[in-house]
Design a protein around this motif. Sequence first.
Motif, PDB file in Angstrom:
ATOM      1  N   LEU A 122     -29.070   2.803  12.276  1.00 32.77           N
ATOM      2  CA  LEU A 122     -28.141   2.657  11.156  1.00 32.77           C
ATOM      3  C   LEU A 122     -28.639   3.405   9.927  1.00 32.77           C
ATOM      4  O   LEU A 122     -27.873   4.106   9.252  1.00 32.77           O
ATOM      5  CB  LEU A 122     -27.950   1.182  10.832  1.00 32.77           C
ATOM      6  CG  LEU A 122     -27.076   0.857   9.607  1.00 32.77           C
ATOM      7  CD1 LEU A 122     -25.650   1.349   9.814  1.00 32.77           C
ATOM      8  CD2 LEU A 122     -27.090  -0.643   9.325  1.00 32.77           C
ATOM      9  N   LEU A 123     -29.924   3.278   9.629  1.00 33.07           N
ATOM     10  CA  LEU A 123     -30.505   3.954   8.464  1.00 33.07           C
ATOM     11  C   LEU A 123     -30.448   5.471   8.636  1.00 33.07           C
ATOM     12  O   LEU A 123     -30.114   6.201   7.689  1.00 33.07           O
ATOM     13  CB  LEU A 123     -31.942   3.497   8.252  1.00 33.07           C
ATOM     14  CG  LEU A 123     -32.702   4.153   7.086  1.00 33.07           C
ATOM     15  CD1 LEU A 123     -31.959   3.936   5.773  1.00 33.07           C
ATOM     16  CD2 LEU A 123     -34.126   3.610   7.007  1.00 33.07           C
ATOM     17  N   ALA A 125     -28.324   7.162  10.540  1.00 31.36           N
ATOM     18  CA  ALA A 125     -26.919   7.557  10.445  1.00 31.36           C
ATOM     19  C   ALA A 125     -26.467   7.610   8.991  1.00 31.36           C
ATOM     20  O   ALA A 125     -25.718   8.510   8.595  1.00 31.36           O
ATOM     21  CB  ALA A 125     -26.052   6.579  11.240  1.00 31.36           C
ATOM     22  N   PHE A 126     -26.925   6.657   8.194  1.00 28.53           N
ATOM     23  CA  PHE A 126     -26.593   6.649   6.764  1.00 28.53           C
ATOM     24  C   PHE A 126     -27.172   7.882   6.067  1.00 28.53           C
ATOM     25  O   PHE A 126     -26.504   8.499   5.225  1.00 28.53           O
ATOM     26  CB  PHE A 126     -27.126   5.375   6.110  1.00 28.53           C
ATOM     27  CG  PHE A 126     -26.964   5.350   4.617  1.00 28.53           C
ATOM     28  CD1 PHE A 126     -25.725   5.083   4.044  1.00 28.53           C
ATOM     29  CD2 PHE A 126     -28.043   5.592   3.781  1.00 28.53           C
ATOM     30  CE1 PHE A 126     -25.574   5.066   2.661  1.00 28.53           C
ATOM     31  CE2 PHE A 126     -27.899   5.573   2.405  1.00 28.53           C
ATOM     32  CZ  PHE A 126     -26.667   5.307   1.843  1.00 28.53           C
ATOM     33  N   CYS A 127     -28.396   8.251   6.403  1.00 30.54           N
ATOM     34  CA  CYS A 127     -29.021   9.438   5.806  1.00 30.54           C
ATOM     35  C   CYS A 127     -28.250  10.701   6.170  1.00 30.54           C
ATOM     36  O   CYS A 127     -27.983  11.554   5.309  1.00 30.54           O
ATOM     37  CB  CYS A 127     -30.474   9.558   6.262  1.00 30.54           C
ATOM     38  SG  CYS A 127     -31.584   8.299   5.605  1.00 30.54           S
ATOM     39  N   SER A 129     -25.106  10.957   7.078  1.00 28.25           N
ATOM     40  CA  SER A 129     -23.815  10.902   6.405  1.00 28.25           C
ATOM     41  C   SER A 129     -23.930  11.239   4.927  1.00 28.25           C
ATOM     42  O   SER A 129     -23.110  11.971   4.377  1.00 28.25           O
ATOM     43  CB  SER A 129     -23.197   9.508   6.582  1.00 28.25           C
ATOM     44  OG  SER A 129     -21.951   9.422   5.937  1.00 28.25           O
ATOM     45  N   THR A 130     -24.960  10.718   4.277  1.00 26.47           N
ATOM     46  CA  THR A 130     -25.152  10.963   2.845  1.00 26.47           C
ATOM     47  C   THR A 130     -25.417  12.432   2.566  1.00 26.47           C
ATOM     48  O   THR A 130     -24.804  13.032   1.670  1.00 26.47           O
ATOM     49  CB  THR A 130     -26.314  10.112   2.306  1.00 26.47           C
ATOM     50  OG1 THR A 130     -26.022   8.725   2.505  1.00 26.47           O
ATOM     51  CG2 THR A 130     -26.526  10.374   0.820  1.00 26.47           C
ATOM     52  N   ILE A 193     -18.974   8.314   3.080  1.00 22.77           N
ATOM     53  CA  ILE A 193     -20.345   8.001   3.495  1.00 22.77           C
ATOM     54  C   ILE A 193     -20.394   6.781   4.409  1.00 22.77           C
ATOM     55  O   ILE A 193     -21.011   6.836   5.485  1.00 22.77           O
ATOM     56  CB  ILE A 193     -21.269   7.845   2.272  1.00 22.77           C
ATOM     57  CG1 ILE A 193     -21.489   9.223   1.606  1.00 22.77           C
ATOM     58  CG2 ILE A 193     -22.621   7.252   2.684  1.00 22.77           C
ATOM     59  CD1 ILE A 193     -22.352   9.183   0.359  1.00 22.77           C
ATOM     60  N   PRO A 194     -19.753   5.652   4.051  1.00 18.90           N
ATOM     61  CA  PRO A 194     -19.752   4.518   4.992  1.00 18.90           C
ATOM     62  C   PRO A 194     -19.054   4.843   6.316  1.00 18.90           C
ATOM     63  O   PRO A 194     -19.543   4.463   7.386  1.00 18.90           O
ATOM     64  CB  PRO A 194     -18.990   3.430   4.220  1.00 18.90           C
ATOM     65  CG  PRO A 194     -19.109   3.811   2.791  1.00 18.90           C
ATOM     66  CD  PRO A 194     -19.116   5.300   2.774  1.00 18.90           C
ATOM     67  N   HIS A 196     -18.609   7.773   7.839  1.00 16.35           N
ATOM     68  CA  HIS A 196     -19.379   8.676   8.688  1.00 16.35           C
ATOM     69  C   HIS A 196     -20.703   8.066   9.133  1.00 16.35           C
ATOM     70  O   HIS A 196     -21.292   8.520  10.118  1.00 16.35           O
ATOM     71  CB  HIS A 196     -19.605  10.012   7.969  1.00 16.35           C
ATOM     72  CG  HIS A 196     -18.431  10.926   8.043  1.00 16.35           C
ATOM     73  ND1 HIS A 196     -18.042  11.741   7.000  1.00 16.35           N
ATOM     74  CD2 HIS A 196     -17.525  11.146   9.032  1.00 16.35           C
ATOM     75  CE1 HIS A 196     -16.967  12.427   7.347  1.00 16.35           C
ATOM     76  NE2 HIS A 196     -16.636  12.074   8.575  1.00 16.35           N
ATOM     77  N   THR A 197     -21.179   7.057   8.428  1.00 10.80           N
ATOM     78  CA  THR A 197     -22.335   6.315   8.931  1.00 10.80           C
ATOM     79  C   THR A 197     -21.974   5.665  10.261  1.00 10.80           C
ATOM     80  O   THR A 197     -22.745   5.710  11.228  1.00 10.80           O
ATOM     81  CB  THR A 197     -22.774   5.238   7.919  1.00 10.80           C
ATOM     82  OG1 THR A 197     -23.190   5.877   6.704  1.00 10.80           O
ATOM     83  CG2 THR A 197     -23.942   4.418   8.463  1.00 10.80           C
TER      84      THR A 197
END
Length: 232
Positions: A122-123, A125-127, A129-130, A193-194, A196-197
């Motif tokens: 999850l982390l 994927a968040f990176c 996406s950001t 961002i959320p 695409h995470t």
Amino acid sequence: MKKADIYVLAGFIVFLSPFFIFPEILSGYENLNKEHGMLMSFVKFALLATFGETLGSRIRTGKYMPQGFGLLPRALVWGLLGCTIKLSFDIFTAGTLNFLTKMDWKEAKDIFIAPGFSGGKLLIAFCISTFMNTIFGPVMMTLHKITDTHILQHGGKISAIYTPVKVGEIISTMNWKVQWNFVFKRTIPLFWIPAHTITFILPEEYRILFAALLGIALGIILAIAASKGNVK
């Protein structure tokens, strides 16, 4: 709900249902994704993101394709944008994993490609996406606005496809307050961002499909915002 809405809803269900009813169709789709990823990205965005724009038009104007909408030029633009999005997925996934590895998270790649869900995935994927949405996102959104304006200037005619785009003139007349205050400052952190995470948590073969489906959601969001006077 008008008859046109019922027809569109029924058509959308009929279009998607074979993927859930017939396993061989889903299997064929997965094989096409593996063998022709870029072409499939073009097709998915040309169909689904353009469909999102027709829904947005329905909310905003009461018509799916008002005069001058330009269905074919929009589909072509979305198809090409879909190819750049597919490319950006690959570039930012590889680049982010390389960056995290150099930042001493040595297990980042193994965590990301491992099956199933985890906090680490999850982390990561968040990176991804950001980085993608803050670096590539504004460029893609601005390019879409330029092409959208170009199509409208030509009344949605096929000639918009082969007529040179007057980029300088369009940029100089764009509403940059709206572009910054709504398109960049709101949709990127609050939607893209959320969203695409979630996209990057999915198996790779479904990421572009989900991203294209997000194009439907964005078309609706922009239309609702426009109807409330947030976007002119």
